[in-house]
Design an enzyme around this catalytic site. Structure first.
Site, short mmCIF file in Angstrom:
data_model
loop_
_atom_site.label_atom_id
_atom_site.label_comp_id
_atom_site.label_asym_id
_atom_site.label_seq_id
_atom_site.Cartn_x
_atom_site.Cartn_y
_atom_site.Cartn_z
N TYR A 49 -4.47 25.81 36.29
CA TYR A 49 -5.60 26.98 35.80
C TYR A 49 -4.90 27.39 34.23
CZ TYR A 49 -9.56 27.86 38.29
OH TYR A 49 -10.66 27.79 38.86
N ASP B 140 0.82 34.90 40.97
CA ASP B 140 1.51 34.04 39.87
C ASP B 140 2.67 34.84 39.36
OD1 ASP B 140 0.01 31.83 39.94
OD2 ASP B 140 -1.44 32.40 38.49
N TYR C 179 -5.17 30.64 31.58
CA TYR C 179 -5.80 31.97 31.53
C TYR C 179 -5.73 32.40 30.21
CZ TYR C 179 -5.39 31.82 36.70
OH TYR C 179 -5.69 31.48 37.88
CU LIG Z 1 -11.34 29.33 39.69
#
Ligand SMILES: [Cu+2]
Ligand SMILES: *[C@@H]1O[C@H](CO)[C@@H](O)[C@H](O)[C@H]1NC(C)=O
Ligand SMILES: *[C@@H]1O[C@H](CO)[C@@H](O)[C@H](O)[C@H]1NC(C)=O
Ligand SMILES: *[C@@H]1O[C@H](CO)[C@@H](O)[C@H](O)[C@H]1NC(C)=O
Ligand SMILES: *[C@@H]1O[C@H](CO)[C@@H](O)[C@H](O)[C@H]1NC(C)=O
Ligand SMILES: *[C@@H]1O[C@H](CO)[C@@H](O)[C@H](O)[C@H]1NC(C)=O
Length: 810
Positions: A500, A412, A502
């Site tokens: 996603y 990333d 985080y």
């Molecule tokens: Cu996952």
């Protein structure tokens, strides 16, 4: 008398006997204990109280979020510095950056400006040695689409704010300039892809898309058109450092589009810097790969209906499985608000110029555009524990049958981690009481610095469980209680990289412990369901399977215990056979530990093995405890993960840091970051090769040490990952724990502590007193529960300590 009553009476008799026995036989000892206890806990007259008295004083803590005019060595680039730097770069005779608003891929433009931290020795000379502050530098990433061949260049520019020089960063740990094909995807390129590749898709095979899926990319109702999810094909898969390939996968535009894929994707060829050369390389349609648009057209035009896709979109409705709307019958039945955090006397932390102080702690923090959140100069009770603690990289490696998931290995940094941290919501992401902190980055399409709002939140909360407690209920045991809730300060940022999210937390406990935690949430990245996908995930909705993937997180912890001369030791735990002694000739087994000093970087490479448990500790050999033991910090890893892919092939090459759970290296100024923003693409020849950090196998005894920590987890999505992956069960943490560092638990000074003892140890029947260290409920209007509790204790002290009644239980 029934049996139960008889039994109770017998226990009662036994209890009384035991207590009398206890008091008579141990009378002397008990008396001494009582005396000592009494002496230690006489409430001091000088303890100030909160509430009435406090209102006469002032809470000394304050929060100042303004940007400093003279930023310190750890402060991110200020707006002023960014503006000055941009002007300098635009006027620079060889760099001649174009203004962002008018930039195109084939020009020289500024991709990113980030703090280039000064060398540690210079910063320490400033912080500890009274030397002047080292000049502030910026790392500038220039996209040189104007050069032939086009390249990416990294410059160190300074001194800020009145920049004099920009020099190419030369280091044996990071090549520079960098192949243009390895650059992170930017706004301009994305725009160009839509104008070229996807426009071509629509022009040539729009009819296939409309027949198969009822929509396409351009010739469609705007609210109906496909969205495309990008997935880079790293260079080691195409065996050519200059080939830039990107899969674009079609999804219906339903909240949330990534959960509505069809079985169509385009592999785009994005070589060079001229968007005119961006073309379609391959296509995926209905379970098969096609080498060209024409190949797909020929197949399609000559095929019957059964060989074609016929998929219709989920129409958006508030209860579609992928939406984030409340559904079902609401709970609780009536609207009742959840618990919330209050700070009854205001903040117990201060913040100014990105430096936080809190109950003995202090630290600076920043948000690197490239690597995300980082903390610097972490101290407890004035002593530095870590020079730097922060995120280094995030990766997620997918598997699948279809050509896109099969190659999808996200690293990333290639999406600029820090720039994805924004818009934290009070009550949703952080407690309402939190301080929210904006973060400024340099923009890609605008000249003005971009201020992301609420990029960090900072808050103190109590974890709802004790940091420590003990109850000695009975007279015999001493009759006292001591305990405190674990109130911690948390600095949080949430990085949303497309689907996603985080959550990164840095937590400061009152016992000198720093906890670093990452939790994953957000949407999974599923693929269109076919039977062939079944080894890679469960079918979790009509058209999707949740593909298996591996999350990996790399952290850097530059720990300094009593200075920079440190040793890394393991406390090796093993079983041993000894003599039982009381049974002559009979053996017995127990565990022991042995200290093993790690001598070199390679010696220190650590792969977790359940068979050989160990502690990891770091200390300064010149500073032992009063008992001549190591005065250390322990690194405790809770969330280790094994990377199963073979070493040295495919995209594994881009994350050699995932080969070990812990790597310890000698600090070097040119080993600041274990990865690079090119790691998403550069597996054919990584720009930063982390193995070089330890391959020279330097001595690490009495050196400045950096601990590189790798956490991770495998994720096989399941239906409860819909709509979002929940965080419980995926907390990955590591701790820096004082280990013989203090003579006792440093939380003994905390006023949060509650002690309860008898008013008169000789006359327990007089009841108990509650010591709240100045936070008495009488003056501080504590929550009424605390008051009620103390009133209850007046009535019935046996609720907490054995006082009047005999409870009949040992
Ligand atoms: Cu996952
Ligand atoms: C943070 O950003 C918001 C929105 O631009 C702005 O209103 C606020 O003043 C900023 N906060 C600070 C401390 O600059
Ligand atoms: C650069 O790209 C723009 C549009 O993307 C184009 O108009 C221009 O001709 C290109 N310049 C060169 C020198 O290729
Ligand atoms: C394929 O079919 C489409 C739509 O019927 C038609 O426009 C196109 O000319 C055909 N192409 C070929 C190569 O057969
Ligand atoms: C360390 O402990 C392991 C068992 O956990 C044992 O096999 C090994 O021999 C020990 N090493 C040393 C040097 O004591
Ligand atoms: C920082 O350290 C590196 C590596 O030792 C060195 O090349 C560089 O010149 C130093 N920078 C400054 C500003 O002293």
């Amino acid at each position: 008398m029934d049996k139960v009553n008889r039994a109770r009476r017998q226990v009662g008799v036994w209890r009384t006997t035991a207590v009398i026995l206890g008091i008579t036989t141990l009378g002397l000892v008990v008396a001494v204990v009582f005396l000592a206890t009494r002496e230690r806990t006489q409430p001091s007259q000088s303890i100030p109280t909160c509430g009435a008295t406090a209102s006469a004083r002032k809470n000394p803590n304050s929060v100042d979020l303004s940007e400093p005019s003279r930023p310190g060595p750890f402060h991110d680039l200020t707006k002023h510095e960014m503006r000055q730097l941009r002007t300098f770069l635009e006027k620079h005779p060889t760099i001649h950056a174009v203004p962002a608003e008018s930039a195109t891929v084939n020009q020289s433009y500024i991709y990113m400006m980030d703090l280039f931290p000064a060398n540690k020795s210079d910063v320490l000379a400033y912080l500890d040695g009274g030397k002047p502050q080292p000049s502030r530098l910026a790392r500038v990433i220039m996209y040189r689409g104007d050069l032939e061949p086009p390249v990416v260049e990294e410059y160190a520019c300074g001194p800020l704010p009145d920049v004099q020089n920009c020099d190419l960063i030369i280091s044996d740990k990071r090549r520079n300039p960098i192949e243009f094909s390895l650059r992170p995807i930017g706004l301009l390129e994305y725009k160009a892809i839509f104008e070229t590749v996807l426009t071509e898709v629509d022009a040539k095979i729009g009819y296939i898309l409309r027949e198969s899926y009822g929509t396409s990319y351009i010739d469609c109702k705007p609210s109906d058109c496909f969205k495309f999810y990008p997935s880079p094909v790293a260079t080691n898969l195409v065996k050519d450092i200059n080939k830039r390939r990107l899969w674009l996968w079609a999804d219906y535009p339903v909240e949330y589009y990534v959960l509505h894929p069809v079985d169509f994707g385009v592999l785009a060829q994005l070589d060079g810097s001229n968007p005119k050369n961006f073309v379609i390389d391959k296509l995926w349609y209905h379970g098969k790969l096609y080498n060209s648009v024409d190949e797909l057209i020929v197949f399609y035009n000559s095929s019957g209906p059964s060989e074609k896709s016929h998929i219709s979109r989920h129409t958006y409705n508030p209860s579609v499985f992928s939406s984030l709307n409340l559904r079902g019958s609401p709970q609780p039945e009536e609207p009742l608000r959840p618990p919330t955090q209050v700070e009854p006397d205001g903040k117990r932390y201060s913040l100014k110029d990105r430096k936080v102080t809190y109950l003995g702690w202090s630290f600076n923090f920043r948000m690197s555009a490239l690597t995300g959140p980082s903390l610097y100069d972490i101290r407890f009770k004035g002593e530095r524990i870590a020079y730097e603690l922060g995120l280094a990289e995030i990766a997620v490696f997918y598997s699948g049958y279809n050509s896109l998931h099969r190659i999808t290995d996200f690293v990333d940094s290639g999406a600029l981690i820090g720039t994805h941290s924004k818009s934290l919501v009070p009550g949703g992401d952080c407690p309402e009481s939190a301080t929210f902190i904006n973060q400024t980055f340099s923009g890609q399409a605008v000249d003005e610095p971009v201020e992301l709002v609420r990029s960090f939140c900072l808050f103190e909360n109590n974890n709802g469980y004790p940091l420590r407690r003990h109850l000695s209920y009975s007279h015999y045991e001493g009759a006292f209680y001591g305990g405190m809730l674990d109130s911690v300060l948390t600095l949080r940022s949430v990085v949303t990289v497309v689907n996603y999210d985080y959550v990164f937390d840095f937590m400061f406990h009152q016992n000198g412990v720093v906890e670093t935690r990452v939790m994953s949430t957000g949407y999974i990245f599923p693929s269109f369901y076919t039977r062939e996908e079944s080894p890679y995930g469960f079918k979790i909705e009509d058209n999707i399977i949740g593909n298996i993937h591996h999350h990996l997180f790399h952290f850097k912890a530059d720990i300094d215990i009593h200075g920079t001369s440190n040793r890394y030791e393991i406390l090796n735990i093993s079983a041993e056979t000894v003599e039982l002694r009381q049974q002559p000739g009979q053996n017995y087994h127990q565990i022991r530990y042995d200290k093993i000093l790690k001598q070199t970087e390679k010696d220190a490479l650590y792969k977790f093995n359940f068979e050989t448990p160990k502690y990891h500790v770091v200390h300064n050999e010149a500073r032992k405890t009063n008992f001549d033991e190591i005065k250390a910090f322990r690194i405790a890893l809770n969330g280790m993960s094994k990377q199963l892919l073979p070493e040295g092939v495919d995209n594994e090459v881009a994350l050699p840091w995932a080969r070990h759970q812990l790597v310890v290296t000698k600090h070097k100024d040119n080993e600041q970051v274990s990865s690079s923003p090119y790691a998403m693409w550069d597996s054919f020849n990584p720009v930063t090769d982390f193995t070089k950090f330890y391959e020279d196998d330097e001595n690490i005894v009495d050196q400045d040490l950096v601990f590189w920590i790798n956490l991770g987890l495998h994720h096989i999505p399941h239906t409860e990952d819909l709509p979002l992956t929940p965080t419980p069960g995926n907390h990955l943490t590591f701790f820096l724990l004082p280990y013989n560092y203090f003579t006792e638990c440093p939380s003994v000074v905390s006023r949060d502590h509650i002690r309860i003892q008898h008013k008169d140890t000789d006359k327990p029947e007089l009841g108990v007193q509650v010591d709240r260290n100045g936070n008495s409920y009488e003056t501080c209007s504590l929550p009424s529960v605390a008051q009620q509790y103390e009133e209850l204790l007046e009535e019935n002290p046996d609720v907490v300590l054995q006082s009047r009644k005999d409870m009949g239980i040992f």
